[in-house]
Design a protein around this motif. Structure first.
Motif, PDB file in Angstrom:
ATOM      1  N   PRO A 100       0.826  -1.315   0.013  1.00  0.00           N
ATOM      2  CA  PRO A 100      -0.106   0.217   0.184  1.00  0.00           C
ATOM      3  C   PRO A 100       0.767   1.243   0.302  1.00  0.00           C
ATOM      4  O   PRO A 100       0.276   2.355  -0.766  1.00  0.00           O
ATOM      5  CB  PRO A 100      -0.795  -0.105   1.259  1.00  0.00           C
ATOM      6  N   ALA A 101       1.863   1.325   0.750  1.00  0.00           N
ATOM      7  CA  ALA A 101       2.850   2.313   0.826  1.00  0.00           C
ATOM      8  C   ALA A 101       3.550   2.528  -0.660  1.00  0.00           C
ATOM      9  O   ALA A 101       3.545   3.687  -1.113  1.00  0.00           O
ATOM     10  CB  ALA A 101       4.086   2.194   1.747  1.00  0.00           C
ATOM     11  N   VAL A 102       3.836   1.581  -1.376  1.00  0.00           N
ATOM     12  CA  VAL A 102       4.220   2.007  -2.906  1.00  0.00           C
ATOM     13  C   VAL A 102       3.417   2.379  -3.557  1.00  0.00           C
ATOM     14  O   VAL A 102       3.357   3.179  -4.417  1.00  0.00           O
ATOM     15  CB  VAL A 102       4.918   0.478  -3.284  1.00  0.00           C
ATOM     16  N   GLN A 197      -5.628   0.216  -4.304  1.00  0.00           N
ATOM     17  CA  GLN A 197      -4.538  -0.337  -3.224  1.00  0.00           C
ATOM     18  C   GLN A 197      -3.983   0.782  -2.440  1.00  0.00           C
ATOM     19  O   GLN A 197      -3.928   0.694  -1.318  1.00  0.00           O
ATOM     20  CB  GLN A 197      -3.492  -0.972  -4.147  1.00  0.00           C
ATOM     21  N   ALA A 198      -3.733   2.018  -3.118  1.00  0.00           N
ATOM     22  CA  ALA A 198      -3.060   3.123  -2.417  1.00  0.00           C
ATOM     23  C   ALA A 198      -4.235   3.690  -1.352  1.00  0.00           C
ATOM     24  O   ALA A 198      -4.068   4.162  -0.306  1.00  0.00           O
ATOM     25  CB  ALA A 198      -2.861   4.241  -3.345  1.00  0.00           C
ATOM     26  N   ASP A 290      -7.755   8.556   7.583  1.00  0.00           N
ATOM     27  CA  ASP A 290      -8.867   9.214   6.976  1.00  0.00           C
ATOM     28  C   ASP A 290      -8.684  10.128   5.683  1.00  0.00           C
ATOM     29  O   ASP A 290      -9.480  10.413   4.677  1.00  0.00           O
ATOM     30  CB  ASP A 290      -9.475   9.869   8.238  1.00  0.00           C
ATOM     31  N   ASP A 291      -7.801  10.813   5.846  1.00  0.00           N
ATOM     32  CA  ASP A 291      -7.436  11.931   5.000  1.00  0.00           C
ATOM     33  C   ASP A 291      -7.060  11.153   3.507  1.00  0.00           C
ATOM     34  O   ASP A 291      -7.325  11.567   2.546  1.00  0.00           O
ATOM     35  CB  ASP A 291      -6.284  12.958   5.291  1.00  0.00           C
ATOM     36  N   ILE A 292      -6.145  10.219   3.564  1.00  0.00           N
ATOM     37  CA  ILE A 292      -5.598   9.489   2.460  1.00  0.00           C
ATOM     38  C   ILE A 292      -6.900   8.889   1.773  1.00  0.00           C
ATOM     39  O   ILE A 292      -7.309   9.011   0.647  1.00  0.00           O
ATOM     40  CB  ILE A 292      -4.775   8.571   2.995  1.00  0.00           C
ATOM     41  N   GLY A 297     -10.123   8.880  -2.517  1.00  0.00           N
ATOM     42  CA  GLY A 297     -11.625   8.626  -2.986  1.00  0.00           C
ATOM     43  C   GLY A 297     -12.162   9.523  -4.108  1.00  0.00           C
ATOM     44  O   GLY A 297     -12.875   9.001  -5.056  1.00  0.00           O
ATOM     45  N   ILE A 298     -11.828  10.764  -4.037  1.00  0.00           N
ATOM     46  CA  ILE A 298     -12.146  11.919  -5.044  1.00  0.00           C
ATOM     47  C   ILE A 298     -11.455  11.287  -6.355  1.00  0.00           C
ATOM     48  O   ILE A 298     -12.029  11.387  -7.265  1.00  0.00           O
ATOM     49  CB  ILE A 298     -11.623  13.163  -4.820  1.00  0.00           C
ATOM     50  N   TRP A 299     -10.127  10.989  -6.394  1.00  0.00           N
ATOM     51  CA  TRP A 299      -9.376  10.821  -7.665  1.00  0.00           C
ATOM     52  C   TRP A 299     -10.073   9.371  -8.211  1.00  0.00           C
ATOM     53  O   TRP A 299     -10.159   9.044  -9.317  1.00  0.00           O
ATOM     54  CB  TRP A 299      -8.002  10.475  -7.535  1.00  0.00           C
TER      55      TRP A 299
END
Length: 355
Positions: A100-102, A197-198, A290-292, A297-299
């Motif tokens: 997920p970090a990648v 995944q991100a 939450d911010d991520i 989520g928008i993208w």
């Protein structure tokens, strides 16, 4: 002597002992290590069995007790099994944190550095200014909130409900930058799978888990020290150092991988902060995760909308190409039919004799 059977494989205590001393991880596999861990007996129970044998050497132990007793003779048996469990589980557990970090790092890099993303955003901004009447006499907007991206498909033409701002934007993008390659061109946004995944990335929690893994490796190092001292102190038999060497090599590699993963997570964390600043997106969540989730989520929603429109445009182009092929084929057939057929000369024609 009782055999240990795991997934159809049979091993006796001698096989297990040799594998644990030599570090044969193809013999004592992850499944077998788990099974041996389950079979571990408390020291008190082993001592009771040992005392029974000392008092009554001819005592017939049942198979489970006999197996426990034989396994207890293996030097540092518990420590070796614990090391193997870490050995088998480490890479997979590290990957669950790293992937997920990648994905987060790669998505954020594409959002801030990709020409295709910049071009699409530029077209959206230009159309927005046009629709709002911006011109040289009236100030034009220099940007817009990215939340607007999810609403482009809902801004429809007054002349045709089938036409919306997202479709017009993508048609303009294709006409200006991908006219020759469409529909066989690279998706202009981060891939849907990468976004999904991100969006699950949680750098803060990941760093906590990685700290725990540092402790696990520290514990493994301590167990290796104990195993090595016990081997050197053994006088009754010569114990191989194969296990020690294999685990020491693993420990060295694992520490490097752990440090790299910590750096990767921190890099993705810093990249996220830089990206939301670049897009001037206000962070609202209680946690970084939450911010991520909200930002990506928008993208993700926008990428799903873009995919649907591009699929529709690709289908439209395919139909146009098929119609053009049919038209050309029909034209060729008409041209063939209009060409006059020359009649061959009669075969019985008599030619004059040349003298």
């Amino acid at each position: 002597m009782r055999n240990l059977k795991v997934n159809g494989r049979k091993l006796n205590v001698q096989d297990i002992s040799e594998a644990l001393y030599e570090g044969l991880t193809d013999v004592v596999t992850a499944e077998i290590a788990d099974r041996l861990d389950e079979l571990k007996a408390p020291e008190e129970e082993v001592n009771q069995i040992r005392m029974m044998i000392q008092l009554t050497p001819d005592a017939n132990l049942d198979e489970p007790d006999r197996l426990l007793f034989e396994l207890s003779k293996i030097s540092c048996f518990d420590a070796r099994i614990a090391c193997l469990k870490t050995f088998f589980a480490f890479d997979e557990s590290l990957n669950t944190i790293m992937l997920p970090a990648v994905a987060l790092r790669d998505v954020l890099s594409q959002l801030t550095e990709s020409d295709s993303v910049k071009r699409i955003l530029g077209i959206v901004l230009a159309y927005g200014n046009y629709m709002n009447g911006g011109n040289r006499m009236r100030d034009q907007a220099d940007g817009f909130q990215i939340d607007m991206l999810t609403k482009l498909k809902d801004i429809k033409s007054s002349r045709s409900p089938q036409i919306n701002l997202l479709r017009v934007t993508l048609e303009k993008y294709i006409a200006d930058y991908e006219k020759e390659s469409f529909p066989n061109f690279a998706f202009p946004l981060p891939a849907l799978g990468l976004l999904r995944q991100a969006i699950s990335a949680d750098p803060e929690n990941a760093l906590l888990n990685l700290t725990e893994k540092e402790k696990v490796l520290g514990d493994l190092s301590g167990k290796l020290t104990r195993i090595s001292k016990a081997r050197e102190a053994a006088v009754e038999c010569d114990i191989s150092d194969g296990f020690d060497r294999k685990m020491a090599s693993f420990l060295e590699t694992a520490k490097v991988k752990l440090d790299e993963t910590i750096g990767l997570v921190r890099d993705s964390q810093q990249k996220f902060t830089q990206t939301v600043i670049a897009f001037q997106w206000p962070r609202k969540g209680k946690t970084e995760a939450d911010d991520i989730k909200e930002f990506l989520g928008i993208w993700l929603s926008f990428a799903v909308d873009v995919t649907a429109v591009l699929d529709a445009l690709a289908l439209q182009k395919k139909k146009q190409m098929q119609a053009e092929e049919r038209r050309l084929k029909s034209l060729q057939e008409k041209q063939k039919a209009s060409v006059p057929i020359k009649q061959a000369a009669p075969s019985n024609t008599v030619r004059p004799l040349q003298i």
